[in-house]
Design an enzyme around this catalytic site. Structure first.
Site, PDB file in Angstrom:
ATOM      1  N   LYS A   1       0.832  -1.335   0.357  1.00  0.00           N
ATOM      2  CA  LYS A   1       0.010   0.000  -0.332  1.00  0.00           C
ATOM      3  C   LYS A   1       0.620   1.147  -0.347  1.00  0.00           C
ATOM      4  O   LYS A   1       1.996   1.341   0.601  1.00  0.00           O
ATOM      5  CB  LYS A   1      -0.918   0.347   1.587  1.00  0.00           C
ATOM      6  CG  LYS A   1      -1.494   1.026   0.682  1.00  0.00           C
ATOM      7  CD  LYS A   1      -1.952   1.784   2.601  1.00  0.00           C
ATOM      8  CE  LYS A   1      -2.477   2.512   2.588  1.00  0.00           C
ATOM      9  NZ  LYS A   1      -3.763   3.023   4.603  1.00  0.00           N
TER      10      LYS A   1
ATOM     11  N   GLU B   1      -8.162  12.864  12.237  1.00  0.00           N
ATOM     12  CA  GLU B   1      -7.293  11.206  12.651  1.00  0.00           C
ATOM     13  C   GLU B   1      -6.397  12.048  13.629  1.00  0.00           C
ATOM     14  O   GLU B   1      -5.598  12.259  13.891  1.00  0.00           O
ATOM     15  CB  GLU B   1      -6.212  10.519  11.013  1.00  0.00           C
ATOM     16  CG  GLU B   1      -6.189   9.249  12.001  1.00  0.00           C
ATOM     17  CD  GLU B   1      -5.520   9.091  10.794  1.00  0.00           C
ATOM     18  OE1 GLU B   1      -5.935   9.342   9.577  1.00  0.00           O
ATOM     19  OE2 GLU B   1      -4.989   8.135  10.666  1.00  0.00           O
TER      20      GLU B   1
END
Lengths: 414, 175
Positions: free
Chosen positions: A175, A220
Site C-alpha cells: 500500500k 485522525e
C-alpha cells in the site's frame, strides 16, 4: 535554557466559543497565535518563550523531546502544566518541524485559565496579562480565493497512481498513500484564525490546529497520552457521504463491506499496533472497524486503547514512534516512503506529519495533519491524499482527492 | 456511470432488412474512417499516459470500436488535451465530463425515442416494402445525425458564451 512559568484562573476572559477564544487579543504579543481546538474547547497561545527547530532526520522527535524536557525543567509541578505545541514534517529527510512554548497560553472550557512562560533567570511570566475580546472577520481573506495550480498536474498524478498500482501488482509494496496539492492565492493575506474558526464550526469533532502557517482540521488522532493511558484512532478507507439517510447508510455499508477499503485499513491498523505494542503493558483495539461519519466523508475507524509501560514515554515520543503510519505513508513503511518521494512530485512539508501538543508532564495529543493548508501570506497550498492498494482505480482516487480538497476549499471560500 | 450496451450482450432477435440497414449505419456512426489505433498507439499520438485512456474507458468517456480507436477519437482526445493545457485540472474536467455524460445520455434517449415515434414508425407504416423502408430510413438518418450534432454543438456554444457573458457582467457589477 530553562523557562519560568506562571498560571492563573482567568474569570475575566470570556471565551465561551472557539471563535471567541481565537479572537482574544493579547495586545503587544499579538501576531499569529498557535491554536488547538476540539469539541468547542481548546487553547490558544501567543508569543514565543521558547522555540526549537529540531532539524531533519528520524531522530528529530527525540531531539525535540530532550530539549523540551530541559526547557520544562523549571516548572515546579504546581498549577496547570505548561504546554508546547509542535508540528513535524512527514518526510524524515525534510526540514520544517518546530516545537514552541508560547509566552501566554489560554485554555478555554468551563473556566479560562492562562499559563505564561518566560525565559531566563529574570523572567516574570505574567499569566494575568490583559486580553481583549475582538471580533474575527467573517472571511478568510478580504479578496477572492483564486486557483494557482498544482505541484504536479493531476494528469501526471493520475499516472503516478497507475504506476503505484503496478508496483503493488509486482509485489514491491502492499500500500502507498499518494497526495497532491492545490495552490490558491488572493490579493489579501489569509487569516489563519478565521480559517480555524470556520473549520472548527464545520468539523467540531476534529482536531483543529493553527501551527505556524499550518491550519487544518484533522479527524485522525495519532496519539493521546494521559498519565499511563494511551489512545490512538486509525482512519483508512473512506467513502463520500450520501444524498439522504438511505443513500448514506448504503454507502457506509458498502464501505464496511469493501475488500479494497478493508485491506487498506488493515495495513494502517497493523502499523499502529506494531508501533504501540512494545511501549505498552496492555493494548486493546476494536475487533472490527466501525464507521466514522464526518460532514463530507465517512471513514473506516479502529480505536486503540492501552496502558503504557513505565517509564511512560511522552506524547511527543509516542508520536515519533508511531509516525509515519500506513494511513499516511504505506506498507512496508520504508519502501512506501521511497515510492512517495519518487512519484508524488511535491514536498509534503508538514502535511501528513504529526501536529499537536505536549505538556510538562508528558501528556498531550497529536493528530495527523490531514485536511489542512500551508499558509504563506496571501498564498496557500491545500492538500489531499488517498491510500492506494491493489484494487485502486486511478480515476476513483483522483475523484476522492478532489472531494477531500473541497472540504478545505469551502473554509477558504467566501 | 459506465456505459452499458445490453443490446450487444443479449441474444438478438432477427432484424428485418429495414432495421438491418439502420443497424449498419449505427455501427458506423461513431467509428469514422481511416487508420485504426490501439490504445497504446492512441496514447502515444495524443501524448498522454495510457493510464488516462484506461481511466476514460472505465468511465465510459472513451469507447474503442471493435477494431480499436479511430481518427475521430484522436481528435476528441486532442481537444481534451487543449483544455488541460489551458489549465483545467483533470479531476475537475473528469467530474464535469461525468455530469455532461449523464445529462447528454438523457437527452440522447429522448432523441432516439422521438426518431422512433415520428420517423421510423411512419416510414414503416407507409413504405411499400422493407427495401424502400430501409432506404428511406437510411436517408432520414444520414440527414438527421449531422443536423442533430450540429444543433447540439451550436446550442452548447451559444449557452456557454451566454453564461460567460453573464458571469463577466456580474463580476464587473460586483462592489
Amino acid at each position: 535554557m530553562t523557562l519560568r512559568f506562571g498560571t492563573a484562573d482567568r474569570p475575566d476572559v470570556r471565551a465561551g466559543t472557539v471563535a471567541e477564544l481565537l479572537a482574544l487579543s493579547p495586545g503587544e504579543r499579538a501576531g499569529e497565535p498557535l491554536a488547538w481546538l476540539r469539541d468547542g474547547t481548546g487553547f490558544v497561545g501567543w508569543g514565543q518563550a521558547w522555540r526549537l527547530d529540531p532539524g531533519a532526520g528520524p531522530e528529530r522527535f527525540a531531539r525535540a523531546g530532550a530539549a523540551l524536557a530541559e526547557a520544562f525543567a523549571g516548572w515546579d509541578g504546581r498549577g496547570a502544566a505548561p504546554v508546547a505545541m509542535a508540528a513535524f514534517t512527514f518526510d524524515p529527510a525534510a526540514h520544517g518541524s518546530f516545537v514552541r512554548v508560547p509566552e501566554l497560553l489560554v485554555h478555554s472550557g468551563a473556566a479560562a485559565r492562562a499559563v505564561a512562560a518566560g525565559a531566563g533567570p529574570d523572567a516574570r511570566p505574567d499569566a494575568l496579562a490583559p486580553l481583549a475580546a475582538t471580533v474575527l472577520p467573517e472571511r478568510a481573506t478580504a479578496d477572492r480565493v483564486r486557483y494557482a495550480g498544482a505541484s504536479l498536474p493531476d494528469l501526471l498524478w493520475l499516472d503516478a497512481v497507475a504506476a503505484a498500482t503496478r508496483l503493488i501488482d509486482k509485489g514491491d509494496i502492499d500500500k502507498v498513500v499518494l497526495a497532491r496539492d492545490h495552490a490558491v492565492w488572493s490579493e489579501a493575506p489569509f487569516e489563519p484564525r478565521v480559517l480555524a474558526a470556520r473549520l472548527a464550526a464545520r468539523f467540531p469533532g476534529c482536531f483543529t490546529f493553527v501551527a505556524e502557517g499550518l491550519v487544518g482540521a484533522s479527524p485522525e488522532m495519532l496519539v493521546r497520552r494521559r498519565g499511563t493511558r494511551v489512545e490512538s484512532l486509525v482512519l483508512a478507507g473512506s467513502a463520500a457521504r450520501g444524498d439522504g439517510a438511505a443513500d448514506d447508510a448504503a454507502r457506509g455499508d458498502a464501505l464496511l463491506a469493501s475488500a479494497k477499503d478493508r485491506a487498506e485499513h488493515a495495513f494502517a491498523v497493523a502499523s499502529v499496533r506494531e508501533a504501540l505494542a512494545p511501549l505498552c503493558r496492555t493494548l486493546e483495539s476494536d475487533a472490527e472497524p466501525s464507521l466514522l461519519r464526518l460532514d463530507n466523508v465517512q471513514h473506516l475507524a479502529t480505536r486503540f486503547g492501552g496502558t503504557l509501560a513505565e517509564p511512560a514515554p511522552s506524547a511527543l515520543a509516542l508520536a515519533g514512534a508511531l509516525h509515519p503510519t500506513a494511513a499516511v505513508c504505506g506498507t512496508p513503511t520504508a519502501e512506501a516512503l521511497e515510492v512517495i518521494r519518487e512519484l508524488e512530485g511535491m514536498e509534503r512539508g508538514r502535511y501528513t506529519g504529526p501536529v499537536g501538543w505536549v505538556d510538562a508532564r508528558g501528556d498531550g495529543e497529536f493528530a495527523i495533519a490531514l485536511r489542512c493548508a500551508e499558509l504563506s501570506g496571501a498564498r496557500a497550498r491545500l492538500f489531499a491524499g488517498a491510500g492506494i492498494v491493489a484494487a485502486s482505480l486511478p480515476e476513483a482516487e483522483l475523484e476522492e482527492t478532489r472531494l477531500k480538497l473541497r472540504a478545505m476549499q469551502s473554509a477558504f471560500a467566501d | 456511470m459506465t456505459a452499458s450496451s445490453p443490446a450487444a450482450d443479449a441474444p438478438q432477435p432477427e432484424l428485418d432488412s429495414a432495421d438491418a440497414a439502420l443497424a449498419a449505419l449505427l455501427r458506423g456512426g461513431d467509428s469514422g474512417d481511416g487508420e485504426r489505433l490501439s490504445r497504446a498507439a492512441l496514447a502515444e499520438r495524443a501524448g498522454v499516459p495510457e493510464s488516462l485512456l484506461e481511466a476514460m474507458e472505465r468511465e465510459g468517456l472513451l469507447q474503442p470500436g471493435e477494431d480499436g480507436y479511430g481518427e475521430d477519437d484522436a481528435r476528441v482526445l486532442a481537444a481534451g488535451m487543449e483544455l488541460l493545457a489551458a489549465g483545467l485540472p483533470l479531476a475537475e474536467l473528469l467530474a464535469l465530463a461525468r455530469r455532461h455524460d449523464e445529462a447528454m445520455r438523457a437527452v440522447a434517449e429522448e432523441a432516439v425515442e422521438l426518431f422512433v415515434r415520428f420517423v421510423r414508425d411512419p416510414i414503416r407504416g407507409t413504405a411499400e416494402d422493407a427495401e424502400e423502408a430501409g432506404r428511406r430510413m437510411r436517408d432520414a438518418f444520414e440527414r438527421m445525425l449531422p443536423a442533430t450534432s450540429g444543433l447540439v454543438a451550436h446550442h452548447f456554444r451559444r449557452t456557454l458564451l451566454a453564461a460567460a457573458r453573464e458571469r463577466l457582467r456580474r463580476e464587473t457589477q460586483a462592489p
